[in-house]
Design a protein around this motif. Structure first.
Motif, PDB file in Angstrom:
ATOM      1  N   LEU A 268       0.835  -1.205   0.000  1.00 21.61           N
ATOM      2  CA  LEU A 268       0.000   0.000   0.000  1.00 21.61           C
ATOM      3  C   LEU A 268       0.869   1.254   0.000  1.00 21.61           C
ATOM      4  CD1 LEU A 268      -2.748  -0.999   2.590  1.00 21.61           C
ATOM      5  CD2 LEU A 268      -3.053  -0.738   0.131  1.00 21.61           C
ATOM      6  N   HIS A 269       1.967   1.203   0.743  1.00 18.69           N
ATOM      7  CA  HIS A 269       2.871   2.359   0.800  1.00 18.69           C
ATOM      8  C   HIS A 269       3.498   2.631  -0.568  1.00 18.69           C
ATOM      9  CE1 HIS A 269       5.559   5.266   2.597  1.00 18.69           C
ATOM     10  NE2 HIS A 269       6.593   4.661   2.035  1.00 18.69           N
ATOM     11  N   LYS A 270       3.899   1.573  -1.252  1.00 18.90           N
ATOM     12  CA  LYS A 270       4.495   1.734  -2.579  1.00 18.90           C
ATOM     13  C   LYS A 270       3.497   2.315  -3.572  1.00 18.90           C
ATOM     14  CE  LYS A 270       7.834  -2.073  -2.165  1.00 18.90           C
ATOM     15  NZ  LYS A 270       8.167  -3.457  -2.610  1.00 18.90           N
ATOM     16  N   GLU A 271       2.231   1.918  -3.452  1.00 17.67           N
ATOM     17  CA  GLU A 271       1.187   2.382  -4.373  1.00 17.67           C
ATOM     18  C   GLU A 271       0.657   3.758  -3.993  1.00 17.67           C
ATOM     19  OE1 GLU A 271      -1.696  -0.657  -3.973  1.00 17.67           O
ATOM     20  OE2 GLU A 271      -0.488  -2.208  -4.964  1.00 17.67           O
ATOM     21  N   GLY A 272       1.003   4.242  -2.821  1.00 17.59           N
ATOM     22  CA  GLY A 272       0.480   5.528  -2.355  1.00 17.59           C
ATOM     23  C   GLY A 272      -0.963   5.438  -1.914  1.00 17.59           C
ATOM     24  N   ASN A 273      -1.357   4.274  -1.370  1.00 16.20           N
ATOM     25  CA  ASN A 273      -2.755   4.038  -0.982  1.00 16.20           C
ATOM     26  C   ASN A 273      -2.960   3.934   0.521  1.00 16.20           C
ATOM     27  OD1 ASN A 273      -4.041   4.019  -3.511  1.00 16.20           O
ATOM     28  ND2 ASN A 273      -3.402   1.896  -3.900  1.00 16.20           N
ATOM     29  N   MET A 274      -2.071   4.495   1.304  1.00 12.50           N
ATOM     30  CA  MET A 274      -2.170   4.353   2.759  1.00 12.50           C
ATOM     31  C   MET A 274      -3.383   5.067   3.355  1.00 12.50           C
ATOM     32  SD  MET A 274       0.250   2.348   3.538  1.00 12.50           S
ATOM     33  CE  MET A 274       0.334   2.428   5.316  1.00 12.50           C
ATOM     34  N   SER A 275      -3.961   6.007   2.624  1.00  8.11           N
ATOM     35  CA  SER A 275      -5.127   6.732   3.146  1.00  8.11           C
ATOM     36  C   SER A 275      -6.403   6.395   2.375  1.00  8.11           C
ATOM     37  CB  SER A 275      -4.870   8.238   3.096  1.00  8.11           C
ATOM     38  OG  SER A 275      -4.667   8.669   1.752  1.00  8.11           O
ATOM     39  N   ARG A 276      -6.384   5.317   1.598  1.00  6.09           N
ATOM     40  CA  ARG A 276      -7.553   4.957   0.792  1.00  6.09           C
ATOM     41  C   ARG A 276      -8.769   4.690   1.691  1.00  6.09           C
ATOM     42  NH1 ARG A 276      -6.430   0.108  -3.026  1.00  6.09           N
ATOM     43  NH2 ARG A 276      -6.791  -1.132  -1.147  1.00  6.09           N
ATOM     44  N   GLY A 277      -9.853   5.394   1.408  1.00 10.35           N
ATOM     45  CA  GLY A 277     -11.070   5.240   2.188  1.00 10.35           C
ATOM     46  C   GLY A 277     -11.159   6.156   3.390  1.00 10.35           C
ATOM     47  N   ASN A 278     -10.121   6.938   3.640  1.00 10.40           N
ATOM     48  CA  ASN A 278     -10.133   7.832   4.802  1.00 10.40           C
ATOM     49  C   ASN A 278     -11.146   8.957   4.623  1.00 10.40           C
ATOM     50  OD1 ASN A 278      -9.351   8.757   7.311  1.00 10.40           O
ATOM     51  ND2 ASN A 278      -7.599   9.878   6.550  1.00 10.40           N
ATOM     52  N   SER A 279     -11.311   9.408   3.385  1.00  7.32           N
ATOM     53  CA  SER A 279     -12.305  10.439   3.080  1.00  7.32           C
ATOM     54  C   SER A 279     -13.342   9.859   2.129  1.00  7.32           C
ATOM     55  CB  SER A 279     -11.632  11.653   2.435  1.00  7.32           C
ATOM     56  OG  SER A 279     -12.606  12.572   1.985  1.00  7.32           O
ATOM     57  N   LEU A 280     -14.605  10.152   2.399  1.00  3.80           N
ATOM     58  CA  LEU A 280     -15.680   9.634   1.552  1.00  3.80           C
ATOM     59  C   LEU A 280     -16.439  10.752   0.840  1.00  3.80           C
ATOM     60  CD1 LEU A 280     -17.173   6.810   3.811  1.00  3.80           C
ATOM     61  CD2 LEU A 280     -15.593   6.580   1.901  1.00  3.80           C
ATOM     62  N   PHE A 281     -15.892  11.948   0.851  1.00  7.43           N
ATOM     63  CA  PHE A 281     -16.591  13.063   0.211  1.00  7.43           C
ATOM     64  C   PHE A 281     -15.772  13.679  -0.929  1.00  7.43           C
ATOM     65  CE2 PHE A 281     -18.614  12.699   4.361  1.00  7.43           C
ATOM     66  CZ  PHE A 281     -19.957  12.709   3.995  1.00  7.43           C
ATOM     67  N   PHE A 282     -14.589  14.179  -0.643  1.00  3.94           N
ATOM     68  CA  PHE A 282     -13.762  14.787  -1.690  1.00  3.94           C
ATOM     69  C   PHE A 282     -12.730  13.763  -2.130  1.00  3.94           C
ATOM     70  CE2 PHE A 282     -15.258  18.176   1.129  1.00  3.94           C
ATOM     71  CZ  PHE A 282     -15.993  18.926   0.219  1.00  3.94           C
ATOM     72  N   ARG A 283     -13.123  12.942  -3.082  1.00  2.00           N
ATOM     73  CA  ARG A 283     -12.291  11.812  -3.494  1.00  2.00           C
ATOM     74  C   ARG A 283     -11.724  12.045  -4.893  1.00  2.00           C
ATOM     75  NH1 ARG A 283     -15.334   6.955  -3.922  1.00  2.00           N
ATOM     76  NH2 ARG A 283     -13.314   5.919  -3.727  1.00  2.00           N
ATOM     77  N   LYS A 284     -10.518  12.547  -4.926  1.00  2.06           N
ATOM     78  CA  LYS A 284      -9.848  12.828  -6.195  1.00  2.06           C
ATOM     79  C   LYS A 284      -9.299  11.535  -6.787  1.00  2.06           C
ATOM     80  CE  LYS A 284      -5.894  14.903  -6.201  1.00  2.06           C
ATOM     81  NZ  LYS A 284      -4.814  15.911  -6.038  1.00  2.06           N
ATOM     82  N   VAL A 285      -9.348  11.409  -8.115  1.00  2.00           N
ATOM     83  CA  VAL A 285      -8.791  10.239  -8.796  1.00  2.00           C
ATOM     84  C   VAL A 285      -7.290  10.204  -8.548  1.00  2.00           C
ATOM     85  CG1 VAL A 285      -8.362   9.158 -11.039  1.00  2.00           C
ATOM     86  CG2 VAL A 285     -10.574  10.222 -10.568  1.00  2.00           C
ATOM     87  N   PRO A 286      -6.748   9.065  -8.121  1.00  5.71           N
ATOM     88  CA  PRO A 286      -5.302   8.977  -7.857  1.00  5.71           C
ATOM     89  C   PRO A 286      -4.479   9.353  -9.077  1.00  5.71           C
ATOM     90  CG  PRO A 286      -6.438   7.013  -7.067  1.00  5.71           C
ATOM     91  CD  PRO A 286      -7.435   7.799  -7.862  1.00  5.71           C
ATOM     92  N   ALA A 287      -3.417  10.085  -8.865  1.00  5.22           N
ATOM     93  CA  ALA A 287      -2.557  10.514  -9.969  1.00  5.22           C
ATOM     94  C   ALA A 287      -1.938   9.310 -10.667  1.00  5.22           C
ATOM     95  CB  ALA A 287      -1.456  11.428  -9.448  1.00  5.22           C
TER      96      ALA A 287
END
Length: 299
Positions: A268-287
């Protein structure tokens, strides 16, 4: 007894009300995106592609499974909440009884504020850990009931049958999948919250009647900060609870078969997904990601 009953009722009510929120959160944590991103604007007015928020996601679940679909996994979660409340209460009660039974308890000299915080935090840590340990099997079943939405499975259709399925396929250890990061996250969050609140109350706020209310707010603020900092432990714990369990949401293309929770953390750290699901309102598409409609996920 009356206090315990009221705590159970209050806890059960909050569990029911928060079930749709947790359901959506778990599906997002797994990486399931049933709806494509839409073009919107951020707070600065710039056009950006955004993922559907809580309400759009919940509306999709209702469209597929009806309103009752938002409450999948509620029964084991209610069991977990009720049992956890009782265990937590009983452990703290034992501590209180032990203190009263100590010789000369009434004549003890008052301890310093820091010593009191350390003592109460240690007792709370033991109580929470005991409740988490005993209720974790129900937590695992709750998560797997929710993740079934992805592959439309019915493997975990009831609490008792789910216990039998997990024991048959994974043995006793299957009931404690994801336990270690969950315990670590709870313990670190508790100590961070209480120690930060102590430091703020002692050194940042002046003594006085006008500051009493501010001191009560400091616990809530530090609790929020601590939960933000320890969120990766929650994410890793939930992913490990459903990983490689035979459900579509715990297998490729959503997740590889992690060898351990440390392996999951590393990926998850390598993919930059450590905060996935932390916010459910302002969800920007991952770069650097593109949406794959057939798989309902990002690559």
């Amino acid at each position: 007894m009356a206090d315990e009953a009221s705590q159970l009722l209050l806890g059960s009510g909050l569990t029911v009300l928060s079930q749709p929120l947790m359901y959506v959160k778990v599906l997002v944590q797994v990486g399931y995106e049933p709806l494509p991103p839409t073009l919107g604007r951020n707070i600065f007015g710039r056009q950006v592609y955004q993922l559907p928020g809580l309400f759009a996601y919940a509306k999709h679940i209702v469209k597929v499974d009806g309103r009752a679909g938002l409450f999948k996994g509620l029964a084991p979660r209610l069991c977990s909440s009720a049992i956890g409340t009782v265990v937590h209460s009983k452990v703290l009660q034992r501590y209180q009884e032990a203190e009263k039974a100590e010789p000369g308890a009434s004549k003890k000299e008052p301890v310093s504020s820091l010593e009191q915080v350390l003592k109460e935090t240690s007792q709370e840590m033991v109580a929470r850990s005991a409740a988490t340990l005993i209720t974790h099997p129900f937590h695992v079943i709750t998560l797997r009931c929710m993740v079934q939405f992805i592959g439309r499975e019915t493997k975990y259709s009831g609490t008792l049958s789910a216990f039998a399925t997990i024991y048959r396929e994974e043995g006793i250890l299957g009931f404690f999948a994801g336990l270690v990061p969950r315990l670590l996250g709870d313990i670190i969050s508790l100590w961070l919250c209480n120690m930060l609140a102590y430091l703020i109350n002692t050194y940042a706020l002046e003594n006085g009647v006008s500051m009493t209310e501010m001191k009560s707010y400091s616990q809530a603020v530090t609790g929020f900060l601590a939960s933000m900092l320890t969120y990766p432990f929650v994410l890793v714990s939930n992913l490990m609870a459903v990983n490689n369990c035979g459900l579509a949401g715990g297998l490729l293309p959503y997740a590889p078969a992690y060898s351990s929770w440390l392996d999951c953390w590393s990926q998850l750290h390598k993919e930059g997904n450590m905060s996935r699901g932390n916010s459910l309102f302002f969800r920007k598409v991952p770069a650097g990601k593109r949406y794959v409609w057939d798989e309902r996920r990002f690559r």
